[in-house]
Design a protein around this motif. Structure first.
Motif, short mmCIF file in Angstrom:
data_model
loop_
_atom_site.label_atom_id
_atom_site.label_comp_id
_atom_site.label_asym_id
_atom_site.label_seq_id
_atom_site.Cartn_x
_atom_site.Cartn_y
_atom_site.Cartn_z
N VAL A 231 -6.50 23.38 6.95
CA VAL A 231 -5.89 22.45 6.37
C VAL A 231 -6.07 21.05 7.06
N SER A 232 -5.79 21.12 8.39
CA SER A 232 -5.77 20.03 9.13
C SER A 232 -7.23 19.34 9.15
N GLU A 233 -8.21 19.93 8.69
CA GLU A 233 -9.62 19.22 9.02
C GLU A 233 -9.96 18.81 7.38
N THR A 234 -9.41 19.17 6.19
CA THR A 234 -9.94 18.77 4.97
C THR A 234 -9.65 17.36 4.69
N ARG A 235 -10.15 16.88 3.47
CA ARG A 235 -10.03 15.21 3.15
C ARG A 235 -8.67 15.31 2.36
N ASN A 236 -8.02 14.26 2.35
CA ASN A 236 -7.05 14.12 1.89
C ASN A 236 -7.15 13.29 0.75
N PRO A 237 -6.85 13.63 -0.78
CA PRO A 237 -7.17 13.01 -1.60
C PRO A 237 -6.38 11.72 -1.82
N GLU A 238 -5.11 11.55 -1.37
CA GLU A 238 -4.32 10.36 -1.46
C GLU A 238 -4.76 9.15 -0.43
N THR A 239 -5.92 9.29 0.34
CA THR A 239 -6.11 8.14 1.18
C THR A 239 -7.52 8.03 1.14
N MET A 240 -8.41 8.42 0.16
CA MET A 240 -9.75 7.94 0.16
C MET A 240 -10.14 6.79 0.00
N ASP A 241 -9.24 5.83 0.07
CA ASP A 241 -9.50 4.46 -0.13
C ASP A 241 -9.10 3.52 0.95
N LEU A 242 -8.98 4.09 2.23
CA LEU A 242 -8.35 3.62 3.24
C LEU A 242 -9.10 2.11 3.48
N ASP A 243 -10.37 1.98 3.58
CA ASP A 243 -11.08 0.87 4.10
C ASP A 243 -11.00 -0.06 2.95
N ALA A 244 -10.48 0.11 1.81
CA ALA A 244 -10.22 -0.89 0.73
C ALA A 244 -9.00 -1.52 0.29
N LEU A 245 -8.05 -1.07 1.17
CA LEU A 245 -6.56 -1.52 1.10
C LEU A 245 -6.35 -2.73 1.83
N SER A 246 -5.45 -3.30 1.16
CA SER A 246 -4.89 -4.58 2.23
C SER A 246 -4.01 -3.88 3.23
N THR A 247 -3.80 -4.72 4.20
CA THR A 247 -3.25 -4.34 5.51
C THR A 247 -1.79 -3.77 5.02
N LEU A 248 -0.93 -4.51 4.20
CA LEU A 248 0.17 -3.70 3.74
C LEU A 248 0.16 -2.48 3.27
N GLU A 249 -0.67 -2.22 2.23
CA GLU A 249 -0.90 -1.22 1.75
C GLU A 249 -1.62 0.06 2.54
N LEU A 250 -2.27 -0.51 3.51
CA LEU A 250 -2.76 0.91 4.54
C LEU A 250 -1.45 1.27 5.37
N VAL A 251 -0.87 0.44 5.79
CA VAL A 251 0.39 0.75 6.55
C VAL A 251 1.30 1.71 5.73
N GLN A 252 1.49 1.32 4.63
CA GLN A 252 2.36 2.05 3.45
C GLN A 252 1.94 3.47 3.19
N ARG A 253 0.54 3.53 3.20
CA ARG A 253 -0.09 5.14 2.85
C ARG A 253 0.24 5.82 4.24
N PHE A 254 -0.14 5.04 5.43
CA PHE A 254 0.28 6.01 6.51
C PHE A 254 1.76 6.70 6.60
N ASN A 255 2.61 5.55 6.22
CA ASN A 255 3.86 5.75 6.15
C ASN A 255 4.30 7.10 5.26
N GLN A 256 3.59 7.01 3.95
CA GLN A 256 4.03 7.82 2.81
C GLN A 256 3.78 9.29 3.34
N GLN A 257 2.48 9.21 4.21
CA GLN A 257 2.00 10.64 4.71
C GLN A 257 3.06 11.04 5.92
N ASP A 258 3.60 10.08 6.64
CA ASP A 258 4.21 10.60 7.75
C ASP A 258 5.76 11.09 7.17
N SER A 259 6.04 10.33 6.19
CA SER A 259 7.47 11.06 5.71
C SER A 259 7.45 12.41 5.27
N ARG A 260 6.34 13.22 5.09
CA ARG A 260 6.33 14.48 4.81
C ARG A 260 6.37 15.24 6.10
#
Length: 297
Positions: A7-36
């Motif tokens: 599980v820890s090695e598979t790709r996360n379908p919710e973060t496939m676009d990290l390199d296309a996000l704005s900085t705020l969107e990027l850190v929000q995406r990380f935070n969404q994952q951390d909240s779990r």
């Protein structure tokens, strides 16, 4: 076990676009994952409670709490071990952190060290492992050979063993008496287990060591009353603890602490019972250092 299937090695379908996000969107995406992470740890709390009790029993029996891991997991164990002496006043060496590759691996990766199960066994032999010790193996993957080798040796010596991993039904979980497996899902950055998996492991370690120290008599109410007042900040904290626990004026708290050598527990006992410093320390010793027990006499 195929590493790519974890599980820890598979790709996360919710973060496939990290390199296309704005900085705020990027850190929000990380935070969404951390909240779990907290919810994943919550699901493991019955096992964490068993580990806390096992750690406290090991300490009361004269044993040690020993962490072992590789990479991020190893560093987290070393960090938790290093924080116990100043926080709880325990001697160095009562809580031990081992990392594959030794101290150099804290700052830079030691290639191949985690792949050798004999190194895990050798590091425990070097500590003169005793059956009274509790050994905690840390590995996000749940398959690190260094940790598996250590846990197998620890069990052969009669130690109680704990596994902390972030994949379900891992080999590490099967090699331990108590398995703690917070499953946080695929990382935001594929395979980077210093993220959610590392956070989950740190939460578990903080709970394990703090809970064990509560059960070991190092806490009164919610105060770290065995803390070593080794600098001005901690001397001030010691004074505030005496004031908060007893209601005496700050000046009286300072006087009591001077009489105890800035030991908080006997100072609190003196304030609440009228005992002198020597008698307060004697009563605490008779109650194995448990302040609440000494006060209820």
């Amino acid at each position: 076990m195929n590493l790519g299937a974890l599980v820890s090695e598979t790709r996360n379908p919710e973060t496939m676009d990290l390199d296309a996000l704005s900085t705020l969107e990027l850190v929000q995406r990380f935070n969404q994952q951390d909240s779990r992470v907290a919810a994943a740890v919550k699901a493991t709390l019955p096992a964490v409670a068993r580990a806390v009790d096992a750690a406290a029993e090991a300490l009361k029996a004269g044993g040690r709490l020993i962490y072992m891991g590789a990479g991020t997991s190893g560093r987290l164990g070393v960090l938790d071990a290093a924080e116990c002496p100043p926080t709880f006043g325990v001697p160095h060496g009562l809580v031990v952190g081992l990392i594959a590759g030794g101290p150099d691996a804290l700052l830079r990766a030691v290639e191949g060290a985690e792949d050798n199960p004999q190194l895990g066994e050798a590091d425990l032999i070097a500590l003169n492992l005793s059956a009274r010790d509790l050994v905690v193996g840390l590995a996000a993957s749940g398959r690190t050979p260094y940790v598996l080798g250590g846990l197998r040796y620890a069990r052969s010596m009669g130690c109680t063993t704990v596994a902390i991993s972030c994949n379900p039904d891992s080999p590490l979980a099967g090699a331990a008496d108590i398995a703690i497996s917070p499953v946080v899902g695929p990382e935001a950055l594929t395979g980077s287990t210093r993220l959610k998996s590392g956070t989950a492991q740190k939460l578990v370690l903080n709970t394990l060591s703090t809970g064990a120290m509560v059960k070991f008599g190092k806490v009164y109410q919610n105060l770290m009353v065995d803390m070593k007042a080794s600098n001005h900040k901690l001397m001030d904290r010691a004074c505030r603890m005496v004031v908060e626990a007893t209601g005496v004026a700050r000046e009286e708290a300072e006087t009591l602490l001077q009489q105890t050598g800035y030991e908080v527990k006997p100072a609190i006992l003196m304030a609440l019972t009228g005992l002198d410093a020597a008698a307060a320390k004697e009563r605490l010793a008779a109650h194995q250092g448990f302040l609440r027990g000494a006060l209820s006499r």
